[in-house]
Design a protein around this motif. Structure first.
Motif, PDB file in Angstrom:
ATOM      1  N   GLN A 208     -36.682  -2.378 -37.462  1.00  0.00           N
ATOM      2  CA  GLN A 208     -37.195  -1.673 -36.067  1.00  0.00           C
ATOM      3  C   GLN A 208     -38.527  -1.499 -36.154  1.00  0.00           C
ATOM      4  O   GLN A 208     -39.178  -1.590 -35.308  1.00  0.00           O
ATOM      5  N   GLU A 209     -39.208  -0.933 -37.316  1.00  0.00           N
ATOM      6  CA  GLU A 209     -40.521  -0.525 -37.452  1.00  0.00           C
ATOM      7  C   GLU A 209     -41.232  -1.976 -37.086  1.00  0.00           C
ATOM      8  O   GLU A 209     -42.377  -2.078 -36.486  1.00  0.00           O
ATOM      9  N   GLU A 210     -40.968  -3.049 -37.881  1.00  0.00           N
ATOM     10  CA  GLU A 210     -41.465  -4.306 -37.890  1.00  0.00           C
ATOM     11  C   GLU A 210     -41.522  -4.603 -36.591  1.00  0.00           C
ATOM     12  O   GLU A 210     -42.547  -5.301 -35.896  1.00  0.00           O
ATOM     13  N   TYR A 211     -40.235  -4.756 -35.682  1.00  0.00           N
ATOM     14  CA  TYR A 211     -40.256  -5.195 -34.330  1.00  0.00           C
ATOM     15  C   TYR A 211     -41.105  -4.607 -33.304  1.00  0.00           C
ATOM     16  O   TYR A 211     -41.615  -5.334 -32.584  1.00  0.00           O
ATOM     17  N   ASP A 212     -41.067  -3.289 -33.696  1.00  0.00           N
ATOM     18  CA  ASP A 212     -41.961  -2.460 -32.847  1.00  0.00           C
ATOM     19  C   ASP A 212     -43.527  -3.066 -32.832  1.00  0.00           C
ATOM     20  O   ASP A 212     -44.073  -2.951 -31.573  1.00  0.00           O
ATOM     21  N   GLU A 213     -44.018  -3.830 -33.755  1.00  0.00           N
ATOM     22  CA  GLU A 213     -45.391  -4.262 -33.816  1.00  0.00           C
ATOM     23  C   GLU A 213     -45.333  -5.909 -33.376  1.00  0.00           C
ATOM     24  O   GLU A 213     -46.432  -6.414 -33.379  1.00  0.00           O
ATOM     25  N   ARG A 214     -44.115  -6.246 -33.160  1.00  0.00           N
ATOM     26  CA  ARG A 214     -43.946  -7.815 -32.923  1.00  0.00           C
ATOM     27  C   ARG A 214     -43.210  -8.094 -31.912  1.00  0.00           C
ATOM     28  O   ARG A 214     -42.604  -9.036 -31.766  1.00  0.00           O
ATOM     29  N   VAL A 215     -43.136  -7.445 -30.788  1.00  0.00           N
ATOM     30  CA  VAL A 215     -42.183  -7.467 -29.386  1.00  0.00           C
ATOM     31  C   VAL A 215     -42.856  -8.689 -28.784  1.00  0.00           C
ATOM     32  O   VAL A 215     -43.982  -8.904 -28.605  1.00  0.00           O
ATOM     33  N   GLY A 216     -42.031  -9.709 -28.620  1.00  0.00           N
ATOM     34  CA  GLY A 216     -42.493 -10.755 -27.908  1.00  0.00           C
ATOM     35  C   GLY A 216     -42.690 -12.160 -28.795  1.00  0.00           C
ATOM     36  O   GLY A 216     -42.791 -13.048 -28.288  1.00  0.00           O
ATOM     37  N   THR A 222     -32.644  -5.413 -36.640  1.00  0.00           N
ATOM     38  CA  THR A 222     -31.474  -4.660 -36.930  1.00  0.00           C
ATOM     39  C   THR A 222     -30.637  -3.899 -35.875  1.00  0.00           C
ATOM     40  O   THR A 222     -29.538  -4.141 -35.685  1.00  0.00           O
ATOM     41  N   GLU A 223     -31.425  -3.179 -35.121  1.00  0.00           N
ATOM     42  CA  GLU A 223     -30.783  -2.133 -34.243  1.00  0.00           C
ATOM     43  C   GLU A 223     -30.313  -3.238 -33.158  1.00  0.00           C
ATOM     44  O   GLU A 223     -29.103  -2.991 -32.696  1.00  0.00           O
ATOM     45  N   ASP A 224     -31.053  -4.039 -32.523  1.00  0.00           N
ATOM     46  CA  ASP A 224     -30.723  -4.852 -31.544  1.00  0.00           C
ATOM     47  C   ASP A 224     -29.794  -5.805 -31.561  1.00  0.00           C
ATOM     48  O   ASP A 224     -28.742  -6.237 -30.799  1.00  0.00           O
ATOM     49  N   VAL A 225     -29.795  -6.432 -32.886  1.00  0.00           N
ATOM     50  CA  VAL A 225     -28.662  -7.363 -33.138  1.00  0.00           C
ATOM     51  C   VAL A 225     -27.315  -6.852 -33.562  1.00  0.00           C
ATOM     52  O   VAL A 225     -26.286  -7.309 -33.014  1.00  0.00           O
ATOM     53  N   VAL A 226     -27.267  -5.503 -33.710  1.00  0.00           N
ATOM     54  CA  VAL A 226     -25.894  -4.812 -33.925  1.00  0.00           C
ATOM     55  C   VAL A 226     -25.613  -4.407 -32.369  1.00  0.00           C
ATOM     56  O   VAL A 226     -24.207  -4.591 -32.079  1.00  0.00           O
ATOM     57  N   THR A 227     -26.147  -4.096 -31.541  1.00  0.00           N
ATOM     58  CA  THR A 227     -26.035  -3.621 -30.233  1.00  0.00           C
ATOM     59  C   THR A 227     -25.635  -4.969 -29.579  1.00  0.00           C
ATOM     60  O   THR A 227     -24.496  -5.102 -28.614  1.00  0.00           O
ATOM     61  N   PHE A 228     -26.369  -5.964 -29.887  1.00  0.00           N
ATOM     62  CA  PHE A 228     -26.020  -7.464 -28.883  1.00  0.00           C
ATOM     63  C   PHE A 228     -24.596  -7.878 -29.471  1.00  0.00           C
ATOM     64  O   PHE A 228     -23.575  -8.111 -28.619  1.00  0.00           O
ATOM     65  N   ALA A 229     -24.089  -7.754 -30.742  1.00  0.00           N
ATOM     66  CA  ALA A 229     -22.896  -8.140 -31.268  1.00  0.00           C
ATOM     67  C   ALA A 229     -21.711  -7.318 -30.593  1.00  0.00           C
ATOM     68  O   ALA A 229     -20.737  -7.847 -30.151  1.00  0.00           O
ATOM     69  N   ARG A 230     -22.247  -5.915 -30.361  1.00  0.00           N
ATOM     70  CA  ARG A 230     -21.009  -5.139 -29.843  1.00  0.00           C
ATOM     71  C   ARG A 230     -20.830  -5.503 -28.468  1.00  0.00           C
ATOM     72  O   ARG A 230     -19.893  -5.540 -28.359  1.00  0.00           O
TER      73      ARG A 230
END
Lengths: 280, 140
Positions: A208-216, A222-230
Protein backbone atom coordinates in the motif's frame (compact mmCIF):
# COMPACT_ATOMS: atom_id res chain seq x y z
CA UNK A 1 -7.47 -27.69 -17.56
CA UNK A 2 -3.98 -27.65 -16.19
CA UNK A 3 -2.41 -24.27 -15.48
CA UNK A 4 1.34 -23.78 -15.07
CA UNK A 5 3.18 -20.59 -14.21
CA UNK A 6 6.41 -20.06 -16.17
CA UNK A 7 6.97 -16.45 -15.16
CA UNK A 8 5.26 -14.17 -12.64
CA UNK A 9 7.69 -11.27 -12.23
CA UNK A 10 6.49 -7.82 -13.24
CA UNK A 11 8.17 -5.14 -15.30
CA UNK A 12 11.66 -6.60 -15.60
CA UNK A 13 13.19 -10.05 -15.45
CA UNK A 14 14.92 -10.31 -12.08
CA UNK A 15 17.01 -13.43 -11.69
CA UNK A 16 19.30 -13.88 -8.73
CA UNK A 17 19.58 -15.28 -5.24
CA UNK A 18 17.02 -12.79 -3.86
CA UNK A 19 14.28 -14.04 -6.16
CA UNK A 20 15.09 -17.71 -6.51
CA UNK A 21 12.06 -19.06 -4.67
CA UNK A 22 9.35 -17.21 -6.58
CA UNK A 23 11.34 -16.65 -9.72
CA UNK A 24 12.56 -13.81 -11.89
CA UNK A 25 11.00 -14.62 -15.27
CA UNK A 26 8.39 -12.18 -16.55
CA UNK A 27 4.78 -13.11 -17.23
CA UNK A 28 3.97 -16.40 -18.92
CA UNK A 29 1.34 -18.99 -18.00
CA UNK A 30 0.26 -22.10 -19.88
CA UNK A 31 -3.18 -23.62 -19.96
CA UNK A 32 -3.41 -27.19 -21.21
CA UNK A 33 -7.01 -27.94 -22.07
CA UNK A 34 -8.64 -31.33 -21.73
CA UNK A 35 -8.76 -31.72 -25.53
CA UNK A 36 -4.99 -31.24 -25.79
CA UNK A 37 -5.06 -27.59 -26.88
CA UNK A 38 -2.26 -25.39 -25.60
CA UNK A 39 -2.99 -21.80 -24.61
CA UNK A 40 -0.21 -19.46 -23.51
CA UNK A 41 -1.01 -16.33 -21.52
CA UNK A 42 1.60 -13.66 -22.25
CA UNK A 43 5.04 -14.00 -23.71
CA UNK A 44 7.38 -12.62 -21.06
CA UNK A 45 10.75 -14.23 -20.53
CA UNK A 46 9.04 -17.25 -18.98
CA UNK A 47 8.05 -18.36 -22.46
CA UNK A 48 11.67 -19.16 -23.31
CA UNK A 49 12.00 -22.10 -20.86
CA UNK A 50 8.48 -23.12 -21.87
CA UNK A 51 9.59 -23.43 -25.48
CA UNK A 52 12.57 -25.48 -24.40
CA UNK A 53 10.34 -27.74 -22.29
CA UNK A 54 7.95 -28.28 -25.19
CA UNK A 55 10.86 -29.36 -27.36
CA UNK A 56 9.97 -30.92 -30.67
CA UNK A 57 6.74 -32.37 -29.28
CA UNK A 58 4.93 -29.07 -29.20
CA UNK A 59 1.38 -29.01 -30.54
CA UNK A 60 0.95 -28.07 -34.18
CA UNK A 61 -1.36 -25.26 -33.17
CA UNK A 62 -0.44 -22.85 -30.38
CA UNK A 63 -2.48 -19.85 -29.27
CA UNK A 64 -0.72 -17.07 -27.38
CA UNK A 65 -2.81 -14.45 -25.60
CA UNK A 66 -1.02 -11.18 -25.01
CA UNK A 67 -2.56 -8.90 -22.41
CA UNK A 68 -0.77 -5.78 -23.63
CA UNK A 69 2.38 -4.73 -25.36
CA UNK A 70 4.56 -3.60 -22.48
CA UNK A 71 7.92 -5.24 -22.94
CA UNK A 72 7.69 -7.65 -20.03
CA UNK A 73 4.70 -9.32 -21.69
CA UNK A 74 6.14 -9.84 -25.17
CA UNK A 75 9.92 -9.81 -24.82
CA UNK A 76 10.15 -13.59 -24.73
CA UNK A 77 8.22 -14.21 -27.93
CA UNK A 78 11.34 -13.88 -30.08
CA UNK A 79 13.01 -16.63 -28.07
CA UNK A 80 10.08 -19.07 -28.04
CA UNK A 81 11.40 -22.04 -30.00
CA UNK A 82 8.16 -22.92 -31.83
CA UNK A 83 8.06 -19.59 -33.66
CA UNK A 84 11.10 -20.80 -35.62
CA UNK A 85 9.27 -23.96 -36.72
CA UNK A 86 7.53 -23.43 -40.08
CA UNK A 87 5.12 -26.28 -39.39
CA UNK A 88 3.54 -24.56 -36.38
CA UNK A 89 0.24 -22.74 -36.66
CA UNK A 90 0.85 -19.89 -34.26
CA UNK A 91 -1.97 -17.51 -33.37
CA UNK A 92 -1.12 -14.43 -31.35
CA UNK A 93 -4.14 -12.71 -29.81
CA UNK A 94 -3.84 -9.28 -28.29
CA UNK A 95 -5.63 -6.16 -27.17
CA UNK A 96 -7.44 -4.26 -29.90
CA UNK A 97 -6.11 -0.78 -30.48
CA UNK A 98 -8.35 2.07 -31.56
CA UNK A 99 -6.12 2.85 -34.51
CA UNK A 100 -3.52 0.22 -35.41
CA UNK A 101 -3.69 -3.49 -36.00
CA UNK A 102 -1.84 -5.81 -33.63
CA UNK A 103 0.72 -6.96 -36.16
CA UNK A 104 1.94 -3.46 -36.91
CA UNK A 105 2.25 -2.65 -33.22
CA UNK A 106 4.31 -5.77 -32.48
CA UNK A 107 6.44 -5.60 -35.64
CA UNK A 108 8.98 -3.08 -34.23
CA UNK A 109 10.06 -5.70 -31.68
CA UNK A 110 10.98 -7.93 -34.61
CA UNK A 111 13.03 -5.43 -36.54
CA UNK A 112 16.33 -3.59 -36.32
CA UNK A 113 17.57 -1.91 -34.24
CA UNK A 114 15.84 -4.03 -31.58
CA UNK A 115 16.16 -7.43 -33.26
CA UNK A 116 18.06 -8.74 -36.27
CA UNK A 117 15.23 -10.73 -37.88
CA UNK A 118 12.20 -9.07 -39.42
CA UNK A 119 8.77 -10.33 -38.46
CA UNK A 120 8.06 -11.23 -42.08
CA UNK A 121 10.99 -13.67 -41.94
CA UNK A 122 9.84 -15.59 -38.86
CA UNK A 123 9.35 -19.15 -40.18
CA UNK A 124 6.06 -19.87 -38.42
CA UNK A 125 4.50 -16.70 -39.88
CA UNK A 126 2.41 -15.97 -36.79
CA UNK A 127 -1.13 -14.75 -37.32
CA UNK A 128 -1.85 -11.68 -35.20
CA UNK A 129 -5.45 -11.25 -34.19
CA UNK A 130 -7.32 -8.67 -32.15
CA UNK A 131 -9.00 -10.38 -29.22
CA UNK A 132 -12.73 -10.42 -30.02
CA UNK A 133 -15.08 -8.34 -27.94
CA UNK A 134 -17.34 -11.29 -27.24
CA UNK A 135 -16.56 -14.76 -25.88
CA UNK A 136 -15.07 -17.16 -28.43
CA UNK A 137 -14.01 -20.79 -28.38
CA UNK A 138 -10.62 -22.37 -28.80
CA UNK A 139 -10.51 -26.11 -28.42
CA UNK A 140 -12.60 -27.09 -25.44
CA UNK A 141 -12.42 -23.67 -23.75
CA UNK A 142 -14.45 -20.49 -23.90
CA UNK A 143 -12.21 -17.44 -23.94
CA UNK A 144 -13.28 -13.97 -22.90
CA UNK A 145 -11.12 -10.88 -23.23
CA UNK A 146 -12.06 -7.49 -21.86
CA UNK A 147 -10.30 -4.18 -21.67
CA UNK A 148 -9.11 -3.43 -18.14
CA UNK A 149 -7.55 -0.45 -16.38
CA UNK A 150 -3.86 -0.24 -17.24
CA UNK A 151 -2.02 2.36 -19.34
CA UNK A 152 -2.53 1.71 -23.06
CA UNK A 153 -4.79 -0.92 -24.62
CA UNK A 154 -4.77 -3.83 -22.16
CA UNK A 155 -7.04 -6.83 -21.78
CA UNK A 156 -7.51 -9.47 -19.13
CA UNK A 157 -8.55 -13.01 -20.03
CA UNK A 158 -10.98 -15.55 -18.66
CA UNK A 159 -10.54 -19.17 -19.73
CA UNK A 160 -13.48 -21.40 -18.93
CA UNK A 161 -13.75 -25.12 -19.40
CA UNK A 162 -16.23 -27.60 -17.90
CA UNK A 163 -17.73 -24.89 -15.69
CA UNK A 164 -14.45 -23.87 -14.09
CA UNK A 165 -12.75 -20.55 -14.82
CA UNK A 166 -9.24 -19.18 -14.70
CA UNK A 167 -9.03 -15.37 -14.64
CA UNK A 168 -5.78 -13.74 -15.69
CA UNK A 169 -5.30 -10.03 -15.00
CA UNK A 170 -1.55 -9.60 -14.50
CA UNK A 171 -1.43 -5.83 -14.96
CA UNK A 172 -4.48 -4.14 -13.54
CA UNK A 173 -5.31 -1.12 -11.41
CA UNK A 174 -9.04 -1.42 -10.71
CA UNK A 175 -8.82 0.96 -7.75
CA UNK A 176 -7.77 3.88 -9.95
CA UNK A 177 -10.61 6.35 -9.60
CA UNK A 178 -12.82 3.84 -7.77
CA UNK A 179 -13.43 2.82 -4.19
CA UNK A 180 -13.50 -0.94 -4.71
CA UNK A 181 -15.26 -1.60 -1.45
CA UNK A 182 -18.30 0.53 -2.29
CA UNK A 183 -18.64 1.01 -6.05
CA UNK A 184 -21.34 -1.06 -7.74
CA UNK A 185 -19.85 -4.30 -9.08
CA UNK A 186 -20.78 -3.56 -12.71
CA UNK A 187 -18.57 -0.45 -12.56
CA UNK A 188 -15.45 -2.33 -11.44
CA UNK A 189 -12.85 -2.86 -14.14
CA UNK A 190 -12.21 -6.56 -14.68
CA UNK A 191 -15.11 -7.67 -12.54
CA UNK A 192 -16.82 -9.84 -15.15
CA UNK A 193 -13.57 -11.63 -15.94
CA UNK A 194 -12.89 -12.52 -12.32
CA UNK A 195 -16.43 -13.19 -11.10
CA UNK A 196 -16.60 -16.60 -9.46
CA UNK A 197 -13.26 -17.71 -10.94
CA UNK A 198 -11.79 -20.86 -9.43
CA UNK A 199 -8.35 -19.26 -9.75
CA UNK A 200 -7.61 -15.55 -10.12
CA UNK A 201 -4.08 -14.60 -11.16
CA UNK A 202 -3.99 -10.89 -10.39
CA UNK A 203 -1.56 -8.02 -10.26
CA UNK A 204 -0.28 -7.44 -6.72
CA UNK A 205 2.86 -5.50 -7.51
CA UNK A 206 2.88 -2.98 -4.69
CA UNK A 207 2.51 -2.69 -0.97
CA UNK A 208 0.00 0.00 0.00
CA UNK A 209 2.85 2.40 0.83
CA UNK A 210 4.43 1.85 -2.60
CA UNK A 211 1.08 2.19 -4.36
CA UNK A 212 0.38 5.52 -2.71
CA UNK A 213 3.40 6.93 -4.57
CA UNK A 214 2.61 5.17 -7.89
CA UNK A 215 -1.08 5.78 -8.46
CA UNK A 216 -1.83 5.58 -12.16
CA UNK A 217 1.11 3.33 -13.03
CA UNK A 218 -1.34 0.53 -13.72
CA UNK A 219 -0.75 -1.85 -10.82
CA UNK A 220 -2.45 -2.90 -7.61
CA UNK A 221 -1.68 -2.82 -3.93
CA UNK A 222 -2.10 -5.81 -1.64
CA UNK A 223 -5.13 -4.13 -0.07
CA UNK A 224 -6.83 -3.51 -3.41
CA UNK A 225 -6.31 -6.95 -4.85
CA UNK A 226 -7.77 -8.60 -1.76
CA UNK A 227 -10.81 -6.33 -2.00
CA UNK A 228 -11.13 -6.97 -5.75
CA UNK A 229 -11.07 -10.73 -5.25
CA UNK A 230 -13.66 -10.41 -2.50
CA UNK A 231 -16.03 -8.40 -4.68
CA UNK A 232 -15.57 -10.82 -7.57
CA UNK A 233 -16.14 -13.89 -5.43
CA UNK A 234 -12.97 -15.52 -6.71
CA UNK A 235 -12.19 -18.73 -4.86
CA UNK A 236 -8.40 -18.77 -5.03
CA UNK A 237 -6.34 -15.60 -5.35
CA UNK A 238 -2.81 -15.91 -6.66
CA UNK A 239 -0.73 -12.74 -6.21
CA UNK A 240 1.03 -12.15 -9.53
CA UNK A 241 3.35 -9.67 -11.27
CA UNK A 242 5.81 -9.35 -8.42
CA UNK A 243 7.75 -6.11 -8.34
CA UNK A 244 11.31 -6.62 -9.66
CA UNK A 245 12.66 -4.94 -6.52
CA UNK A 246 10.86 -7.31 -4.16
CA UNK A 247 12.93 -10.16 -2.74
CA UNK A 248 11.46 -13.50 -1.73
CA UNK A 249 11.36 -12.30 1.88
CA UNK A 250 9.46 -9.16 0.92
CA UNK A 251 6.98 -11.24 -1.05
CA UNK A 252 6.39 -13.40 2.03
CA UNK A 253 5.57 -10.24 3.98
CA UNK A 254 3.11 -9.20 1.26
CA UNK A 255 1.43 -12.58 1.53
CA UNK A 256 1.23 -12.22 5.30
CA UNK A 257 -0.39 -8.82 4.86
CA UNK A 258 -2.88 -10.25 2.36
CA UNK A 259 -3.83 -12.94 4.85
CA UNK A 260 -4.33 -10.29 7.55
CA UNK A 261 -6.75 -8.51 5.23
CA UNK A 262 -8.78 -11.60 4.41
CA UNK A 263 -12.25 -11.80 5.84
CA UNK A 264 -14.35 -14.88 6.44
CA UNK A 265 -15.32 -16.40 3.11
CA UNK A 266 -12.60 -14.65 1.15
CA UNK A 267 -10.47 -16.46 -1.39
CA UNK A 268 -7.44 -18.42 -0.28
CA UNK A 269 -4.37 -16.32 -1.07
CA UNK A 270 -0.97 -17.45 -2.24
CA UNK A 271 2.03 -16.09 -4.09
CA UNK A 272 2.60 -17.02 -7.71
CA UNK A 273 5.89 -18.78 -8.27
CA UNK A 274 7.57 -20.34 -11.24
CA UNK A 275 6.63 -23.98 -11.63
CA UNK A 276 3.35 -23.62 -9.74
CA UNK A 277 0.52 -25.68 -11.24
CA UNK A 278 -3.22 -25.85 -10.76
CA UNK A 279 -5.74 -28.40 -11.93
CA UNK A 280 -9.14 -26.83 -12.53
CA UNK B 1 -20.23 -15.04 -3.62
CA UNK B 2 -19.78 -12.97 -6.74
CA UNK B 3 -22.30 -10.25 -7.39
CA UNK B 4 -24.17 -10.05 -10.68
CA UNK B 5 -21.86 -11.24 -13.44
CA UNK B 6 -22.11 -8.23 -15.73
CA UNK B 7 -19.86 -5.29 -16.26
CA UNK B 8 -19.85 -1.97 -18.09
CA UNK B 9 -17.51 -1.29 -20.95
CA UNK B 10 -14.16 -0.05 -19.61
CA UNK B 11 -14.49 3.19 -21.56
CA UNK B 12 -17.70 3.97 -19.70
CA UNK B 13 -16.07 3.07 -16.39
CA UNK B 14 -13.21 5.46 -17.13
CA UNK B 15 -15.65 8.15 -18.32
CA UNK B 16 -17.63 7.91 -15.10
CA UNK B 17 -14.49 7.91 -12.97
CA UNK B 18 -13.33 11.07 -14.72
CA UNK B 19 -16.71 12.79 -14.62
CA UNK B 20 -17.14 12.06 -10.93
CA UNK B 21 -14.06 14.17 -10.22
CA UNK B 22 -14.86 17.16 -12.42
CA UNK B 23 -16.48 20.42 -11.38
CA UNK B 24 -17.91 20.73 -14.91
CA UNK B 25 -21.37 19.21 -15.42
CA UNK B 26 -21.02 15.95 -17.36
CA UNK B 27 -23.65 13.56 -18.70
CA UNK B 28 -22.66 10.04 -19.81
CA UNK B 29 -24.71 7.71 -22.02
CA UNK B 30 -23.97 4.16 -23.10
CA UNK B 31 -23.95 2.56 -26.57
CA UNK B 32 -27.74 2.55 -26.68
CA UNK B 33 -28.01 6.17 -25.64
CA UNK B 34 -29.14 5.26 -22.14
CA UNK B 35 -28.16 7.78 -19.51
CA UNK B 36 -25.84 5.90 -17.16
CA UNK B 37 -24.43 8.76 -15.12
CA UNK B 38 -24.33 12.46 -14.50
CA UNK B 39 -22.01 13.98 -11.97
CA UNK B 40 -22.61 16.10 -8.91
CA UNK B 41 -21.73 19.25 -10.82
CA UNK B 42 -24.61 18.54 -13.19
CA UNK B 43 -27.18 18.19 -10.45
CA UNK B 44 -27.84 21.90 -9.77
CA UNK B 45 -28.25 22.53 -13.50
CA UNK B 46 -30.56 19.57 -14.06
CA UNK B 47 -32.41 20.18 -10.81
CA UNK B 48 -32.22 16.53 -9.87
CA UNK B 49 -29.67 14.14 -8.48
CA UNK B 50 -28.53 11.02 -10.32
CA UNK B 51 -29.67 9.05 -7.30
CA UNK B 52 -33.19 10.32 -8.06
CA UNK B 53 -33.22 9.67 -11.80
CA UNK B 54 -31.11 6.53 -12.07
CA UNK B 55 -30.68 5.23 -15.59
CA UNK B 56 -32.97 6.68 -18.25
CA UNK B 57 -33.39 5.43 -21.78
CA UNK B 58 -32.71 7.88 -24.60
CA UNK B 59 -36.38 8.54 -25.22
CA UNK B 60 -36.84 9.29 -21.53
CA UNK B 61 -33.97 11.65 -20.84
CA UNK B 62 -34.52 13.49 -24.10
CA UNK B 63 -37.86 14.69 -22.80
CA UNK B 64 -37.18 14.63 -19.04
CA UNK B 65 -35.75 18.16 -19.10
CA UNK B 66 -37.94 19.54 -21.94
CA UNK B 67 -35.16 20.86 -24.19
CA UNK B 68 -36.24 23.82 -26.32
CA UNK B 69 -34.57 26.45 -28.42
CA UNK B 70 -34.59 30.08 -27.39
CA UNK B 71 -37.91 30.52 -29.17
CA UNK B 72 -39.49 27.77 -27.13
CA UNK B 73 -39.61 25.09 -29.84
CA UNK B 74 -38.98 21.55 -28.60
CA UNK B 75 -35.68 20.08 -29.77
CA UNK B 76 -35.92 16.42 -30.75
CA UNK B 77 -33.34 13.95 -29.46
CA UNK B 78 -31.61 13.61 -32.81
CA UNK B 79 -30.87 17.34 -32.89
CA UNK B 80 -29.49 17.55 -29.36
CA UNK B 81 -25.68 17.43 -29.17
CA UNK B 82 -25.75 13.85 -27.87
CA UNK B 83 -28.11 12.86 -30.66
CA UNK B 84 -25.79 14.34 -33.27
CA UNK B 85 -22.76 12.71 -31.63
CA UNK B 86 -24.46 9.34 -31.96
CA UNK B 87 -26.05 9.80 -35.36
CA UNK B 88 -23.06 11.35 -37.09
CA UNK B 89 -20.18 10.12 -34.92
CA UNK B 90 -18.82 13.60 -34.38
CA UNK B 91 -18.68 16.32 -31.76
CA UNK B 92 -21.60 18.71 -31.62
CA UNK B 93 -22.39 21.91 -29.76
CA UNK B 94 -25.68 23.70 -29.14
CA UNK B 95 -27.11 26.42 -26.90
CA UNK B 96 -30.64 25.58 -25.72
CA UNK B 97 -32.97 25.71 -22.76
CA UNK B 98 -34.18 23.13 -20.30
CA UNK B 99 -36.55 22.94 -17.39
CA UNK B 100 -34.83 21.36 -14.42
CA UNK B 101 -36.36 18.71 -12.24
CA UNK B 102 -36.80 21.49 -9.68
CA UNK B 103 -39.10 23.31 -12.11
CA UNK B 104 -36.59 26.09 -12.87
CA UNK B 105 -36.02 27.03 -16.52
CA UNK B 106 -32.34 27.37 -17.43
CA UNK B 107 -30.44 28.43 -20.52
CA UNK B 108 -27.54 26.11 -21.10
CA UNK B 109 -25.14 25.09 -23.81
CA UNK B 110 -23.75 21.63 -24.31
CA UNK B 111 -20.94 19.99 -26.22
CA UNK B 112 -21.14 16.27 -26.85
CA UNK B 113 -18.74 13.82 -28.43
CA UNK B 114 -18.96 10.12 -29.20
CA UNK B 115 -16.80 7.53 -27.44
CA UNK B 116 -15.38 5.74 -30.44
CA UNK B 117 -13.21 2.72 -29.72
CA UNK B 118 -12.73 1.87 -33.38
CA UNK B 119 -13.89 3.34 -36.62
CA UNK B 120 -17.66 3.11 -36.56
CA UNK B 121 -17.89 1.49 -33.10
CA UNK B 122 -19.44 3.82 -30.52
CA UNK B 123 -19.62 2.56 -26.94
CA UNK B 124 -21.23 5.69 -25.59
CA UNK B 125 -21.06 9.46 -25.57
CA UNK B 126 -20.33 12.29 -23.20
CA UNK B 127 -21.89 15.73 -22.98
CA UNK B 128 -20.39 18.56 -21.00
CA UNK B 129 -22.68 21.48 -20.38
CA UNK B 130 -23.00 24.67 -18.42
CA UNK B 131 -25.46 27.46 -17.75
CA UNK B 132 -25.23 30.41 -20.09
CA UNK B 133 -24.53 33.80 -18.48
CA UNK B 134 -27.75 35.61 -17.69
CA UNK B 135 -26.90 38.65 -19.84
CA UNK B 136 -26.28 36.50 -22.87
CA UNK B 137 -29.55 34.69 -22.35
CA UNK B 138 -31.41 37.97 -21.96
CA UNK B 139 -30.19 39.25 -25.37
CA UNK B 140 -31.78 36.36 -27.19
Amino acid sequence: MKVTIWGCRGSLASPGPETVRFGGQTSCVTVHLSDGSLLILDAGTGIRPLGMALGHDHPKRIDIFITHLHTDHIEGLRFFDPIWDPSVELNVWGPPSPVRELRSRIAPYFAPPFFPVHLRNIPSHPAFRDAPTSTWRIGSAAITAQLIKHPGPTVGYRVEENGSALAYLPDHEPALGSDLSTVEAEWISGFALAAGAAVLLHDAQYTQEEYDERVGWGHSSTEDVVTFARRAGSRRLVLFHHDPLHSDEQLERILARANELRASGDADVELAREGMTFEL
Amino acid sequence: MAEAHTQRNLILILARDLASRLATPVFVVDHEGTLVYFNEAAEPVLGRTYAETGELRAGEWATEWTPTDDEGRLIPLEDLPLGVAFREGRASHLPFRIVGGDGVARAIEATAFPLLIREGEIVGAIAVFWERPAEETAKR
